[in-house]
Design a protein around this motif. Sequence first.
Motif, PDB file in Angstrom:
ATOM      1  N   LYS A 116      68.175  57.090  59.184  1.00 44.89           N
ATOM      2  CA  LYS A 116      67.285  57.296  60.435  1.00 44.89           C
ATOM      3  C   LYS A 116      66.104  58.145  59.756  1.00 44.89           C
ATOM      4  N   HIS A 117      66.702  58.470  58.219  1.00 39.54           N
ATOM      5  CA  HIS A 117      65.291  59.346  57.689  1.00 39.54           C
ATOM      6  C   HIS A 117      63.657  59.053  57.254  1.00 39.54           C
ATOM      7  N   GLY A 118      64.270  57.606  57.216  1.00 41.89           N
ATOM      8  CA  GLY A 118      62.940  56.778  56.976  1.00 41.89           C
ATOM      9  C   GLY A 118      63.266  55.053  57.254  1.00 41.89           C
ATOM     10  N   THR A 119      64.662  54.956  56.522  1.00 43.15           N
ATOM     11  CA  THR A 119      64.039  53.366  55.857  1.00 43.15           C
ATOM     12  C   THR A 119      65.182  52.941  57.719  1.00 43.15           C
ATOM     13  N   ILE A 120      65.106  53.235  58.304  1.00 46.84           N
ATOM     14  CA  ILE A 120      65.905  52.025  59.596  1.00 46.84           C
ATOM     15  C   ILE A 120      65.126  51.572  60.194  1.00 46.84           C
ATOM     16  N   SER A 121      63.605  51.625  59.478  1.00 46.07           N
ATOM     17  CA  SER A 121      62.485  51.549  60.572  1.00 46.07           C
ATOM     18  C   SER A 121      62.488  49.771  59.589  1.00 46.07           C
ATOM     19  N   LEU A 122      63.107  49.823  58.712  1.00 46.32           N
ATOM     20  CA  LEU A 122      63.142  48.460  57.901  1.00 46.32           C
ATOM     21  C   LEU A 122      64.329  47.304  58.514  1.00 46.32           C
ATOM     22  N   ILE A 123      65.249  48.177  59.627  1.00 44.54           N
ATOM     23  CA  ILE A 123      66.684  47.238  60.031  1.00 44.54           C
ATOM     24  C   ILE A 123      65.759  46.169  60.711  1.00 44.54           C
ATOM     25  N   THR A 124      66.173  44.808  60.976  1.00 45.91           N
ATOM     26  CA  THR A 124      65.430  44.032  62.374  1.00 45.91           C
ATOM     27  C   THR A 124      66.866  43.171  61.997  1.00 45.91           C
ATOM     28  N   GLU A 125      66.713  42.072  63.202  1.00 44.75           N
ATOM     29  CA  GLU A 125      67.411  41.134  63.377  1.00 44.75           C
ATOM     30  C   GLU A 125      67.550  40.803  62.377  1.00 44.75           C
ATOM     31  N   GLY A 126      69.501  40.638  62.542  1.00 46.94           N
ATOM     32  CA  GLY A 126      69.870  39.980  60.646  1.00 46.94           C
ATOM     33  C   GLY A 126      69.822  40.293  59.592  1.00 46.94           C
ATOM     34  N   VAL A 127      69.520  41.483  59.334  1.00 49.62           N
ATOM     35  CA  VAL A 127      69.637  41.821  57.883  1.00 49.62           C
ATOM     36  C   VAL A 127      70.938  42.923  57.548  1.00 49.62           C
ATOM     37  N   PRO A 128      71.710  42.227  56.604  1.00 50.65           N
ATOM     38  CA  PRO A 128      73.171  42.517  56.100  1.00 50.65           C
ATOM     39  C   PRO A 128      73.482  44.021  55.977  1.00 50.65           C
ATOM     40  N   VAL A 129      74.103  44.258  56.449  1.00 52.08           N
ATOM     41  CA  VAL A 129      74.157  45.934  56.353  1.00 52.08           C
ATOM     42  C   VAL A 129      75.436  45.864  55.821  1.00 52.08           C
ATOM     43  N   ILE A 130      76.080  46.517  54.569  1.00 47.94           N
ATOM     44  CA  ILE A 130      77.297  46.548  54.000  1.00 47.94           C
ATOM     45  C   ILE A 130      77.899  47.591  54.666  1.00 47.94           C
ATOM     46  N   ALA A 131      78.347  48.373  55.432  1.00 57.05           N
ATOM     47  CA  ALA A 131      79.399  49.802  55.131  1.00 57.05           C
ATOM     48  C   ALA A 131      80.229  50.300  54.735  1.00 57.05           C
ATOM     49  N   VAL A 132      80.774  51.011  53.599  1.00 58.32           N
ATOM     50  CA  VAL A 132      81.778  51.014  52.481  1.00 58.32           C
ATOM     51  C   VAL A 132      82.965  52.087  53.629  1.00 58.32           C
ATOM     52  N   ALA A 133      83.575  52.105  53.958  1.00 53.97           N
ATOM     53  CA  ALA A 133      84.278  53.503  54.339  1.00 53.97           C
ATOM     54  C   ALA A 133      85.700  53.439  54.299  1.00 53.97           C
ATOM     55  N   THR A 134      86.019  54.734  52.797  1.00 57.43           N
ATOM     56  CA  THR A 134      87.182  54.882  52.586  1.00 57.43           C
ATOM     57  C   THR A 134      87.236  55.765  52.578  1.00 57.43           C
ATOM     58  N   GLN A 135      86.938  56.881  53.260  1.00 56.57           N
ATOM     59  CA  GLN A 135      87.507  57.930  53.724  1.00 56.57           C
ATOM     60  C   GLN A 135      87.386  59.146  55.559  1.00 56.57           C
TER      61      GLN A 135
END
Length: 606
Positions: free
Chosen positions: A501-520
Motif C-alpha cells: 500500500k506504499h505505492g504498488t497497490i495502484s497496479l492491482i486491478t480486476e483479475g490481477v493474480p496475487v499469490i499470497a504465501v502464508a506459513t507464519q
Amino acid sequence: MCGIIGFTGKLQAADILVNGLEQLEYRGYDSAGIAVNDGTTTRIVKTTGKVSKLREKVAATKGIEGTCGIGHTRWATHGGVTDVNAHPHVAGKVTLIHNGIIENYKELTVALKEKGYTAISETDTEVAAMLIDSLYNGDPFAALREADKILEGAYGFCVMFEDHPGEIYCMRNASPLVASYTEDGAFIASDMVALLKYTKDYFVVPEEHIVVMTKDDITLYTMDEKVEEPKMLHVDWDTTAAQKGGYDYFMQKEIYDQPEALHNTVLPRIHNGHADFSADNISDDIFKGINRVVITACGTAWHSGLIGRHLIESMLRIPVTVELSSEFRYMNPILDENTLVIVVTQSGETADSLAALRLANERGAKTISIVNVKGSSIARESDYVLYTHAGPEIAVASTKAFSVQCAGMYLIALKLAEVNHKMTEEEMADFCKKFEAAIDTVPAVLKMDDYIKTISEKIKDTFSAFYLGRSLDYGIACEGCLKLKEISYVNAEAYSAGELKHGTISLITEGVPVIAVATQENVLPKLMANVEEVKARGAHVIMVTDKDMSNYEGIYDDLIQVPNVDDLFGTFGVTVALQLLAYHVTVFRGYDVDQPRNLAKSVTVE
Ligand code: F6R
C-alpha cells in the motif's frame, strides 16, 4: 555462460562435440558451432539457434570427419546473435572457442589492425584469436602464455593450431574448464555433465594453467611450462542424472528430484539431534566467536540467503545481512575475523559471487560456501564448503538447487546455535525432528501437481502478477515470483505484504493474480488484512499455505493447501507448490520451460 567442449582421440569428433553441446546448452543457446580437424583440414559448421539446428546442419554438411575438434554453444555478450558471431573463430593458423569476456578487446583491435588483422565478426573472441595468431611462431604454448600476459578479462579457451593437427591447447583464467583422459581419448568441457557419457573421473583446470590434449594423453602445465599433477575428482552421478528421464522438461524432473536431493543433503548431516559436518571436514572453529553473518549470492541463491537470515537471526540473535554479490563486491564492506561470510551458489562459478568471496577472504572474514558443483572455484576458494547433493541441475530456472541451499541454511543455523550454546539438547533434537518432518512433506506437495495445474490454467493469460509474504514468507515469495517471471515472462513482482500500500497497490486491478504465501502464524492476521486490501480492488487471490484457512474463507479465490509444518520450516512445501505453479503457467503459455529467452545458467561474467 557459454558451453565449451573439446575432444581428440580415437573416435569421430563431430558426434561427441554435438552430443556434448546438447548437454551444455543450458549455458547459452544463442548459437552453436564446431570445428573438426581430419589431420590436414579444419572444417567449421556453425549456426544461430539451438544445438538441434547445428546437428541438422552438421548432418547436411559433407566431410565433417576427423578425430580432433572443438565445439561451443554461445550466450551472446559482444556482438549480436548472428552466424558470423558464432564460435569457433579463425585467425590465421588459429581456430578458437571461448567462454568469458575479453575486456581490453577494443584496444587490442586497434593494435592488431596495425599488424594487418581485420575482424569479420563483432566479437571479443575473434580479437583473442587474432592476438594468439599474431604471437604464434610455431610454439602454441609460448603464444598462449604471451596472450595471457596481454589479455584482460575472463577466459576459458580451446585452441587448435593448423600445424599441430590432433592437438588441442586450452587455457583458463576464471571461466571454468574440466578435463579428463579415457581409453577413447582426451576430453575438455566447461562442465562435467558434457563428459558423463565417457567418464566420471575428471580434474578441474586450475586458473592460469594450460592443458595440452593429444590423442594419447592430456597434460596440465603451469604458465611457466612445468608439468603439474592434476587433482582428480569423481562424480557419482550416473548418465541419467543429466537426462529428462521421461519428464517433459528438465525443470519438471528437477522439481520431482527434490525429495531425494533434500534427503541426500540433510539426512547424512543430522545425527542424534545435532548437525554433523564431520564428513565435510568443516571445523566447529569457523562458527565460534562470530558476531555477524553476511550472506552473499545472486538470484535464486540470494533468496535462500533471505531464508538464512530469518533462521539465524531468530535462532541466534546475531545480526545477518544478505547482500547481492554484484553490489557487495563494490561496496567496501566492513568485515573482520568475527564475521562469517556465507556464499551460496549452485554452480560455484558465478563471477560476482566469486569476487565477493575473494573480497571476504582478503578482508580476513571466515568463509563458508554452500555449493552444488564439486570442485568449482567458489568451493575451492572458501575456507570450508558445505556441498549440496542435488545432482546436476540442467534447467536454467533453479528449483532443486534452491531447496537444498535452504536446507544448507537450516543446517548451518543449527550448527551455529550449537557451537555458540544458543540451544539446549532438547531444542536441537526438536529442531531436527521438525526439519526432517518438513522435508518429508515434499512428496505430498508433488502429488498436488494436477490440482496446481488447474489453478495455473486460471492465470495463464495474465500480463502481471504479485507475490506477497511477510517474515520468512517474503523470501519464499521472492523465489516463487522469480520462477514465474523468468520462464513465463509474466511481469511479476514480489512484495513484503505490508509494503504494497506504499505505492504498488495502484497496479492491482480486476483479475490481477496475487499469490499470497502464508506459513507464519504470528503474522497471518496481518497478511490476511493485506490480502483483503487487494481482494477489495479485484485481485484474483491464490493462497499458498500450510495453515488452517477456515477463518478466512471468502477472502481468497483459490487455495493451495500444503501439509502443515512448524513455522520455522515453512520453506520447503510451499516452495515446491510455487515452482509447480510457475512451471504449469509456462507450459500453458507455450514457452520453452528449460531455456527461457536471454538467460543462461552459470553466469561467469559480471
Ligand atoms: C534463477 C537462477 C539464477 C541463479 C543465479 C546464481 O532460477 O537460477 O538466479 O540462482 O544466477 O547462480 P549460482 O547459484 O550458480 O551462483
